[in-house]
Scaffold this motif. Structure first.
Motif, PDB file in Angstrom:
ATOM      1  N   TRP A  11       0.828  -1.141   0.035  1.00  0.00           N
ATOM      2  CA  TRP A  11       0.053   0.025   0.037  1.00  0.00           C
ATOM      3  C   TRP A  11       0.831   1.297   0.037  1.00  0.00           C
TER       4      TRP A  11
ATOM      5  N   GLU B 203       2.595   4.592   0.382  1.00  0.00           N
ATOM      6  CA  GLU B 203       2.579   5.549   1.653  1.00  0.00           C
ATOM      7  C   GLU B 203       3.292   7.046   1.459  1.00  0.00           C
TER       8      GLU B 203
ATOM      9  N   LYS C 164       2.299   7.788   5.841  1.00  0.00           N
ATOM     10  CA  LYS C 164       0.866   7.565   5.720  1.00  0.00           C
ATOM     11  C   LYS C 164       0.300   7.058   4.868  1.00  0.00           C
ATOM     12  N   ARG C 165      -0.500   5.831   4.621  1.00  0.00           N
ATOM     13  CA  ARG C 165      -1.095   5.310   3.727  1.00  0.00           C
ATOM     14  C   ARG C 165      -1.963   6.348   2.878  1.00  0.00           C
TER      15      ARG C 165
ATOM     16  N   TRP D 162      -5.112   5.332  -3.397  1.00  0.00           N
ATOM     17  CA  TRP D 162      -4.620   5.249  -4.471  1.00  0.00           C
ATOM     18  C   TRP D 162      -5.432   4.577  -5.571  1.00  0.00           C
TER      19      TRP D 162
ATOM     20  N   THR E  94     -10.939  -3.765   1.478  1.00  0.00           N
ATOM     21  CA  THR E  94      -9.638  -3.059   1.290  1.00  0.00           C
ATOM     22  C   THR E  94      -8.567  -4.304   1.857  1.00  0.00           C
ATOM     23  N   GLU E  95      -7.509  -3.880   2.164  1.00  0.00           N
ATOM     24  CA  GLU E  95      -6.479  -4.756   2.561  1.00  0.00           C
ATOM     25  C   GLU E  95      -6.767  -5.540   4.008  1.00  0.00           C
TER      26      GLU E  95
END
Ligand code: JFZ
Length: 425
Positions: free
Chosen positions: A252, A254, A258-259, A262, A339-340
């Motif tokens: 992911w 960053e 911070k993520r 995207w 999501t993840e």
């Protein structure tokens, strides 16, 4: 000043629709559909304006039917669309007041953009505009390392009289049109900056050339809720979205630890514009796995189609959309709103997660068993296949010992699913 810029970023909650929807359609369409050998053809083959004019003079997509595109996008599970209103060649798909280099002056003679916007909205998709910062046609766009005339012996001389500030004003005028005349626009996709490039004394372009800050202010003023991508070379502005291109990130992405929100964009065939002779069309597995890969790392997928000179999607593009349609019909639950996962996925697998629902995507069918670490000890209530809703059972530890002939295979923190020997059809 910098904090001021930061206030132009879209608040997280206004991006909720975007991270929920996950899958969009990119459309690259312009004069380059006529040569049908890549949207950078003017650059790659260093074609001058005079020779490129043939495509303008023959632009007549008589079979253009945006309702068909929109239906196919919707069936494919795509929730938003981003169209190249103007690509690097400078040709405009709408009836802009600020140029003659537009569709209404071609043999086709009609605006393409409003029917497009209406058709996609009618299918319930959100609409975004791609707008190229690069413009190989505008008389004030200075010849630079990416310009078709970059190798002309008098390249530097050609820049005499070209005034990039006039070009920046032209962009603001056009963006104002695009964001005023077509209702609510959900995404604006500027493309792209290359301030570090240099060739034969010709410099690349960045935020000073585009006057990016003024451009972003114009955008925000006209469309307060619009998502603005990150290719404006504005270091002080946290991007609403980060846009890896034909690339699967390792994790992911960053920014400052911070993520970020995207969206990866990908081609079906290696070219964005229609490419007749392209041989590297992605397989069904690749198409589906690209989508899963992105969502499993918290990202979106913007999958591109390049319509033909007659305004159709060719059979290869249709087939690819059908792949998504078939797959999403059964598996959309593992994409929308997902999501993840914090759990480590097994070998050759990806996880996507939505609340307490965990989706296991098996890229390479294993033999009979799959071990899910971190899910032992009664954490799982029920398991089923998505394609037919059939139950998937897991092995009690005693069975696992029996099959493996050893006790070391049994781990209290993991759960072993029983799979059919053959991948279900
Ligand atoms: C850009 C466009 O040039 C391309 O035609 C397409 O529209 C894609 C979505 O976006 O692609 C890029 C962007 C950056 C570089 C190269 C291609 N780069 O930095 O070399």
């Amino acid at each position: 000043m910098a904090s001021d810029l930061r206030s132009l970023a879209l608040p997280e909650e206004k991006k909720a629709w975007f991270t929920h929807d996950r899958l969009g359609m990119f459309v690259h369409w312009g004069l380059y559909a006529l040569p049908g050998r890549h949207e950078w053809i003017k650059n790659y083959e260093q074609i001058d304006d005079q020779n490129y004019q043939a495509y303008f003079d023959h632009f007549d997509p008589d079979l253009y039917d945006p309702a068909d595109w929109a239906r196919r996008a919707k069936a494919a599970g795509m929730k938003y669309v981003v169209l190249t209103t103007k690509h690097h060649e400078g040709f405009c798909l709408w009836d802009s007041k600020h140029t003659d280099y537009k569709v209404t002056n071609t043999p086709y003679g009609k605006d393409l953009l409003r029917p497009f916007v209406d058709a996609f909205r009618a299918e319930g998709l959100r609409v975004g505009f791609y707008y190229s910062l690069i413009d190989w046609h505008h008389p004030d766009f200075p010849v630079d390392p990416h310009h078709p005339q970059r190798n002309a012996p008098d390249a530097a001389k050609r820049n005499e009289g070209r005034d990039v500030t006039r070009y920046a004003a032209y962009m603001r005028d056009q963006v104002r049109e695009l964001l005023t005349d077509f209702g609510k626009i959900d995404v604006i996709w500027f493309d792209f900056s290359y301030p570090q490039r240099e060739l034969n004394g010709l410099k690349g372009k960045g935020h000073r050339d585009w006057e990016s800050e003024a451009l972003v202010r114009t955008v925000r003023e006209l469309q307060p809720d619009i998502i603005i991508n990150n290719r404006l070379d504005l270091a002080g502005l946290p991007p609403d979205i980060v846009t890896p291109e034909q690339y699967v990130p390792r994790a992911w992405p960053e920014r400052n630890g911070k993520r970020v929100t995207w969206e990866a964009c990908h081609t079906l065939s290696g070219s964005w514009g229609y490419h007749r002779d392209e041989a590297t069309w992605k397989s069904p597995e690749q198409l589906v796995q690209l989508l899963i890969d992105n969502v499993a790392m918290g990202g979106n997928l913007l999958m591109n189609v390049g319509p033909t000179a007659r305004g159709t999607l060719d059979h290869r593009a249709k087939a690819a959309l059908d792949v998504y349609a078939d797959w999403m019909t059964l598996n959309a639950r593992s994409i929308y709103g997902c999501t993840e996962s914090k759990l480590p996925a097994p070998r050759d697998c990806r996880y996507t997660q939505n609340g307490n629902r965990l989706y296991l995507h098996i890229f390479n069918w294993p033999f009979r068993h799959i071990h899910l670490d971190g899910l032992g000890g009664g954490k799982v209530e029920y398991a089923q296949f998505l394609h037919d809703g059939s139950e998937v059972k897991w092995l009690p530890p005693s069975e696992l010992t029996l099959w493996s002939n050893t006790e070391m295979e049994v781990r209290s923190d993991s759960l072993t699913l029983e799979l059919p020997v053959k991948k279900p059809p």
